[in-house]
Scaffold this motif. Structure first.
Motif, short mmCIF file in Angstrom:
data_model
loop_
_atom_site.label_atom_id
_atom_site.label_comp_id
_atom_site.label_asym_id
_atom_site.label_seq_id
_atom_site.Cartn_x
_atom_site.Cartn_y
_atom_site.Cartn_z
N GLN A 125 8.12 -0.54 -8.63
CA GLN A 125 7.91 0.85 -9.03
C GLN A 125 6.47 1.29 -8.74
O GLN A 125 6.22 2.38 -8.22
CB GLN A 125 8.23 1.03 -10.52
CG GLN A 125 8.22 2.49 -10.98
CD GLN A 125 9.22 3.34 -10.21
OE1 GLN A 125 10.41 3.05 -10.19
NE2 GLN A 125 8.74 4.38 -9.51
N ALA A 126 5.51 0.40 -9.07
CA ALA A 126 4.10 0.74 -8.85
C ALA A 126 3.81 0.90 -7.36
O ALA A 126 3.06 1.80 -6.96
CB ALA A 126 3.20 -0.35 -9.45
N LEU A 127 4.43 0.07 -6.54
CA LEU A 127 4.23 0.19 -5.09
C LEU A 127 4.83 1.51 -4.58
O LEU A 127 4.21 2.20 -3.76
CB LEU A 127 4.89 -1.00 -4.37
CG LEU A 127 4.10 -2.31 -4.43
CD1 LEU A 127 4.98 -3.49 -4.04
CD2 LEU A 127 2.87 -2.25 -3.51
N VAL A 160 8.58 -0.34 0.63
CA VAL A 160 8.84 -1.60 -0.08
C VAL A 160 10.11 -2.29 0.40
O VAL A 160 11.16 -1.66 0.52
CB VAL A 160 8.97 -1.34 -1.61
CG1 VAL A 160 9.24 -2.65 -2.35
CG2 VAL A 160 7.73 -0.68 -2.16
N THR A 161 9.98 -3.58 0.64
CA THR A 161 11.15 -4.44 0.86
C THR A 161 11.21 -5.42 -0.30
O THR A 161 10.20 -6.04 -0.64
CB THR A 161 11.02 -5.23 2.19
OG1 THR A 161 11.00 -4.30 3.26
CG2 THR A 161 12.18 -6.20 2.38
N PRO A 187 3.16 -2.78 -17.18
CA PRO A 187 2.99 -1.68 -16.20
C PRO A 187 1.57 -1.63 -15.63
O PRO A 187 1.38 -1.28 -14.45
CB PRO A 187 3.29 -0.41 -17.03
CG PRO A 187 4.18 -0.90 -18.14
CD PRO A 187 3.68 -2.27 -18.47
N ASP A 188 0.56 -2.02 -16.43
CA ASP A 188 -0.82 -2.06 -15.91
C ASP A 188 -0.96 -3.18 -14.88
O ASP A 188 -1.53 -3.00 -13.81
CB ASP A 188 -1.83 -2.31 -17.04
CG ASP A 188 -1.91 -1.13 -18.00
OD1 ASP A 188 -1.60 0.00 -17.58
OD2 ASP A 188 -2.28 -1.35 -19.17
N LEU A 189 -0.42 -4.35 -15.22
CA LEU A 189 -0.49 -5.50 -14.31
C LEU A 189 0.19 -5.16 -12.98
O LEU A 189 -0.33 -5.46 -11.90
CB LEU A 189 0.16 -6.72 -14.96
CG LEU A 189 0.22 -8.00 -14.13
CD1 LEU A 189 -1.16 -8.45 -13.68
CD2 LEU A 189 0.89 -9.13 -14.94
N ALA A 190 1.35 -4.50 -13.07
CA ALA A 190 2.10 -4.12 -11.86
C ALA A 190 1.27 -3.17 -11.00
O ALA A 190 1.22 -3.29 -9.77
CB ALA A 190 3.42 -3.47 -12.26
N ARG A 191 0.58 -2.24 -11.67
CA ARG A 191 -0.26 -1.28 -10.92
C ARG A 191 -1.41 -2.01 -10.22
O ARG A 191 -1.71 -1.74 -9.06
CB ARG A 191 -0.79 -0.22 -11.89
CG ARG A 191 -1.59 0.91 -11.25
CD ARG A 191 -1.74 2.08 -12.20
NE ARG A 191 -2.21 1.66 -13.52
CZ ARG A 191 -3.48 1.46 -13.85
NH1 ARG A 191 -4.43 1.63 -12.95
NH2 ARG A 191 -3.82 1.08 -15.08
N MET A 223 -2.08 -2.21 -6.21
CA MET A 223 -3.38 -1.84 -5.62
C MET A 223 -3.92 -2.99 -4.76
O MET A 223 -4.47 -2.77 -3.69
CB MET A 223 -4.40 -1.51 -6.72
CG MET A 223 -4.12 -0.20 -7.43
SD MET A 223 -5.15 -0.02 -8.92
CE MET A 223 -6.74 0.39 -8.19
N ALA A 224 -3.73 -4.21 -5.27
CA ALA A 224 -4.22 -5.39 -4.52
C ALA A 224 -3.51 -5.49 -3.18
O ALA A 224 -4.08 -5.95 -2.19
CB ALA A 224 -4.00 -6.65 -5.34
N ALA A 225 -2.25 -5.04 -3.13
CA ALA A 225 -1.49 -5.11 -1.87
C ALA A 225 -1.84 -3.97 -0.92
O ALA A 225 -1.96 -4.19 0.28
CB ALA A 225 0.00 -5.10 -2.18
#
Ligand SMILES: NC(=O)c1ccc[n+]([C@@H]2O[C@H](COP(=O)([O-])OP(=O)(O)OC[C@H]3O[C@@H](n4cnc5c(N)ncnc54)[C@H](OP(=O)(O)O)[C@@H]3O)[C@@H](O)[C@H]2O)c1
Length: 306
Positions: free
Chosen positions: A21-23, A30-31, A187-191, A195-197
């Motif tokens: 979702q964050a991506l 996204v795949t 949800p913060d970790l996912a964001r 961002m890292a990606a």
């Protein structure tokens, strides 16, 4: 709009769907890498169009899933075997499976591997499911695969139904008693992982970042935050009572998974499971959530307050 092509491994998991979702929120293409047996329904409902079939325990399937013709810009991996998400899963995924995944990523020429790791995993030698993350970090270095590892604290919202039931009764469920520990709202970790990606500069690669809240939490700080946000008294309750923990310690001598869990509780209770460098998280991902602010957001997201 960012159109980076990102493949997510562990996409059907508790955290994985939030990473996807964050991506999508950050505009990525996204795949989701899934197994033949994975339940894709949540991902399909979120609008995911691309799926790749891959099993970390099957090298050939990874070769096909990460085929260079896909041109992935990054891979984000949050899969785990020890969590037994599906029948037959085993901790071998966290050692052999991750080695297979790193090898396949390197062979496919994917320029960035974003690993979900665990706070202080290098020091957790007696807690296999923590230390295995460090072994993967080390393998990424050994293989010269460009990577970044986000070392997370305990998931604050690790089991929504379990937690919500207790919160509505004025109880904060806690695992650890004796020391403060790092935690994070998924949800913060996912964001941060997204961002890292997609947007972190290459200059930040080949390192790890501790991620969590501005301060370690304990039962007192969680009680204070929930009492303030929901304006009612709270008390903490151990998820595993002292007596049950004693019984588990006995059976842990015979059951490796239990031994791992018991070792984790003991290790976290020594106070070592905390972020050591909050400045880097702030530099890369912005201000750290405070306990009260994150609890308020959790309560809003779960319709406990408006
Ligand atoms: N809970 C915490 O407090 C905490 C703290 C720090 C870090 N972590 C880490 O967070 C990560 C995510 O946890 P989670 O709760 O989201 O896990 P989860 O819900 O149990 O999901 C596990 C995921 O891994 C996939 N998977 C398992 N074996 C696989 C294999 N052989 N090949 C491909 N995919 C496989 C599963 O796919 P299927 O749908 O096919 O089963 C599922 O998508 C884990 O790496 C964990 O170590 C957790």
């Amino acid at each position: 709009m960012n159109s980076k092509k990102i493949v997510v491994v562990g996409a059907t998991g508790h955290l994985g769907v939030k990473i996807v979702q964050a991506l999508l929120d950050q505009g990525a293409d996204v795949t989701a890498m899934v197994r033949a047996t994975s339940n894709k329904s949540k991902l399909e409902a979120m609008g995911v169009k691309h799926f790749a079939l891959g099993d970390m325990m099957n090298k050939e399937s990874l070769k096909e899933a990460l085929n260079p013709r896909e041109g992935f810009d990054a891979i984000v991996a949050s899969a785990a075997g020890y969590t037994a998400h599906s029948k037959g899963d085993s901790p071998a995924t966290d050692t052999i499976g991750y080695k297979n995944l790193v090898d396949a990523t390197k062979a496919a020429g994917i320029p960035r591997f974003v690993l979900l790791s665990i706070l202080e995993c290098d020091k957790a030698v007696n807690v296999p499911h923590f230390h295995n993350k460090y072994l993967t970090e080390t393998y990424l270095q050994e293989k010269k695969q460009p990577y970044i590892a986000l070392r997370s604290g305990a998931f604050f919202d690790w089991n929504d139904n379990f937690m919500l039931k207790r919160i509505s009764k004025g109880v904060v469920p806690v695992f650890f008693t004796k020391a403060g520990y790092g935690t994070i709202y998924t949800p913060d970790l996912a964001r941060y992982l997204a961002m890292a990606a997609v947007s972190l500069p290459d200059s930040e690669l080949n390192s790890y970042v501790d991620v969590g809240w501005s301060k370690p939490v304990n039962s007192e700080s969680l009680i204070a935050a929930f009492s303030k946000v929901l304006d009612k008294p709270f008390r903490a309750k151990l998820i595993v009572s002292g007596l049950v923990f004693g019984i588990l310690c006995f059976f842990a001598m015979f059951i490796p998974k239990l031994k791992d869990m018991v070792a984790m509780v003991r290790w976290v209770n020594t106070g070592v499971y905390v972020s050591k460098d909050t400045a880097r998280q702030q530099k890369l991902f912005g201000d750290l959530p405070t306990t009260e602010e994150a609890v308020r957001r959790y309560c809003k997201d779960h319709h406990l307050i408006k």
